[in-house]
Design an enzyme around this catalytic site. Structure first.
Site, PDB file in Angstrom:
ATOM      1  N   ASP A 357      58.164  26.113  24.729  1.00  0.00           N
ATOM      2  CA  ASP A 357      58.187  27.566  24.846  1.00  0.00           C
ATOM      3  C   ASP A 357      56.748  28.058  24.725  1.00  0.00           C
ATOM      4  O   ASP A 357      56.122  27.910  23.669  1.00  0.00           O
ATOM      5  CB  ASP A 357      59.061  28.147  23.730  1.00  0.00           C
ATOM      6  CG  ASP A 357      59.240  29.651  23.843  1.00  0.00           C
ATOM      7  OD1 ASP A 357      58.415  30.317  24.493  1.00  0.00           O
ATOM      8  OD2 ASP A 357      60.201  30.176  23.247  1.00  0.00           O
ATOM      9  N   HIS A 358      56.221  28.657  25.805  1.00  0.00           N
ATOM     10  CA  HIS A 358      54.813  29.040  25.829  1.00  0.00           C
ATOM     11  C   HIS A 358      54.497  30.170  24.854  1.00  0.00           C
ATOM     12  O   HIS A 358      53.329  30.435  24.560  1.00  0.00           O
ATOM     13  CB  HIS A 358      54.395  29.449  27.246  1.00  0.00           C
ATOM     14  CG  HIS A 358      52.994  29.064  27.588  1.00  0.00           C
ATOM     15  ND1 HIS A 358      51.943  29.194  26.710  1.00  0.00           N
ATOM     16  CD2 HIS A 358      52.471  28.535  28.718  1.00  0.00           C
ATOM     17  CE1 HIS A 358      50.834  28.775  27.285  1.00  0.00           C
ATOM     18  NE2 HIS A 358      51.125  28.358  28.503  1.00  0.00           N
ATOM     19  N   ARG A 359      55.526  30.829  24.330  1.00  0.00           N
ATOM     20  CA  ARG A 359      55.287  31.864  23.331  1.00  0.00           C
ATOM     21  C   ARG A 359      54.872  31.263  21.995  1.00  0.00           C
ATOM     22  O   ARG A 359      54.203  31.927  21.190  1.00  0.00           O
ATOM     23  CB  ARG A 359      56.539  32.726  23.144  1.00  0.00           C
ATOM     24  CG  ARG A 359      56.979  33.494  24.389  1.00  0.00           C
ATOM     25  CD  ARG A 359      58.335  34.153  24.194  1.00  0.00           C
ATOM     26  NE  ARG A 359      59.391  33.172  23.931  1.00  0.00           N
ATOM     27  CZ  ARG A 359      60.672  33.495  23.777  1.00  0.00           C
ATOM     28  NH1 ARG A 359      61.049  34.768  23.863  1.00  0.00           N
ATOM     29  NH2 ARG A 359      61.574  32.557  23.557  1.00  0.00           N
TER      30      ARG A 359
END
Length: 398
Positions: A357-359
């Site tokens: 998850d790039h967050r």
């Protein structure tokens, strides 16, 4: 003087964190039978397991509001029970007679509310005369009935309609949620597992009761790497990130053709390789028997999904929200590679793909995590070192 009896409603209980509905499999007690607190009452299939729900009070089972095979929403009534020693409901005056209970499925009630249909005026065509969705739609005024775009309906010769189980519906919902809401990315690497496979053979020859699998080696390596790199051992909290104190690795298990369950190996960073093997084997057997508890199927902070045993060389897995990442493990294959001196040697290569998850996880962190996995699997003696017994360095409480 006999005690007054009061009617209580038994609602569909929450038996797992992600549960929104469940299926009544079989009633273990019939209407009119006495029940005791703690006595098995009904078998229920949730999104994760088949469980027995026990009576919460002493009394007499009243009307069964949900038939076997029926899917019921969380919190919706499934039965009534008559309980002694409570004040009965006050009697209504003759001018205001008590309204009779309308027997309808939760779906039928929702559709009726949306379309303004009075359930009390309908005759049910479902089990035991219950009102179902089709009864409501048939009674809805033409102006309010939902319009459906015509499409070919398969005939028996073309195929059959296969209803989704509660587990399949939950998996579908969570996977759509994952793809829709998570900005994911994947990094992959080939790992030389020649030494790891040799070590596994030696350990299983020396400790045949351990039965260590390739996946156990991967889980052990992932647990060590997660302990060292807490960004991958995190969850998305909406407006904040949760850094988990415990390293709890979920292991994807195919439980028949209709379910994918993920039992959790708790505190995997504090377990030795044989302990991980034993825990994974036991959890997998319970998952395949659909005997896992909600506790066993929850709490994972990271997931490992391995399809290598099916001959899959590599794949991308879908993140299980709110986790930060999932590791996809392919099978190993013997291939020729060039050594540092220019010679050619045959080695066992295995593909690992990390979806993040790039967050929560940036590219460099994912690359470092995958590099650490490669190092641990290519130097497998590191996996046999005693597990961490004290506080894990570099981790923040979640």
């Amino acid at each position: 003087m006999s005690q007054a009896l009061a009617e209580r409603t038994i609602a569909m209980p929450r038996l797992s964190d992600a549960m929104e509905e469940a299926v009544i499999l079989v009633w273990l007690k019939g209407a009119g039978e006495a029940i005791a607190k703690g006595e098995p009452l009904v078998e229920i299939e949730t999104d994760k397991a088949t469980m027995v729900y026990e009576a919460e009070v002493d009394g007499v089972l009243g009307e069964l509001l949900a038939a076997a095979g029926e899917s019921v929403a969380l919190g919706a009534p499934i039965a009534t029970v008559m309980v002694a020693g409570e004040e009965p409901a006050p009697a209504r005056s003759p001018s205001a007679p008590q309204k009779q209970r309308v027997r309808a499925t939760p779906v039928a009630r929702r559709v009726a509310a949306d379309l303004g249909v009075e359930l009390a005026a309908l005759h049910g065509s479902g089990p035991a005369g219950r009102i179902v969705r089709r009864d409501v739609l048939a009674a809805a005024p033409a102006s309010t009935a939902p319009t459906v775009t015509a499409s070919p309906v398969p005939t028996p010769a073309d195929g059959e309609r296969v209803e989704l189980s509660a587990t399949q519906r939950t998996i579908a919902r969570r996977m759509v949620e994952s793809r829709r809401e998570i900005p994911d990315f994947t990094v992959s690497a080939e790992v030389n597992v020649t030494a790891a496979l040799a070590l596994r053979r030696e350990l299983n020859e020396a400790l045949p009761e351990a039965r260590i699998s390739v996946n156990d080696l991967v889980v052990r390596a992932a647990a060590i790497a997660l302990r060292e790199q807490p960004a991958l051992n995190s969850s998305w909290g909406g407006d904040h990130v949760v850094r988990h104190a415990g390293v709890h690795v979920g292991v994807a298990v195919a439980a028949g053709d209709d379910a994918l369950l993920v039992p959790t190996i708790f505190d995997a960073d504090r377990k030795s390789l044989p302990e991980i093997a034993a825990a994974t084997r036991a959890a997998g057997e319970r998952a395949r028997d659909r005997a896992s508890t909600p506790e066993e199927l929850g709490g994972a902070t990271f997931t490992v999904s391995n399809l290598g045993m099916f001959g899959v060389s590599g794949f991308e897995a879908v993140i299980n929200p709110p986790q930060a990442a999932i590791l996809a493990v392919g099978g190993s294959a013997r291939r020729p590679v060039f050594a540092a001196d220019g010679s050619v040697a045959a080695v066992e290569l295995m593909q690992l793909s990390l979806c993040s998850d790039h967050r929560l996880v940036y590219g460099a962190a994912a690359a470092r995590f995958l590099a650490r996995l490669r190092e641990l699997l290519e130097r497998p003696l590191l996996l046999t070192m005693p597990p961490c017994g004290g506080p894990t360095p570099g981790r923040a409480d979640g």
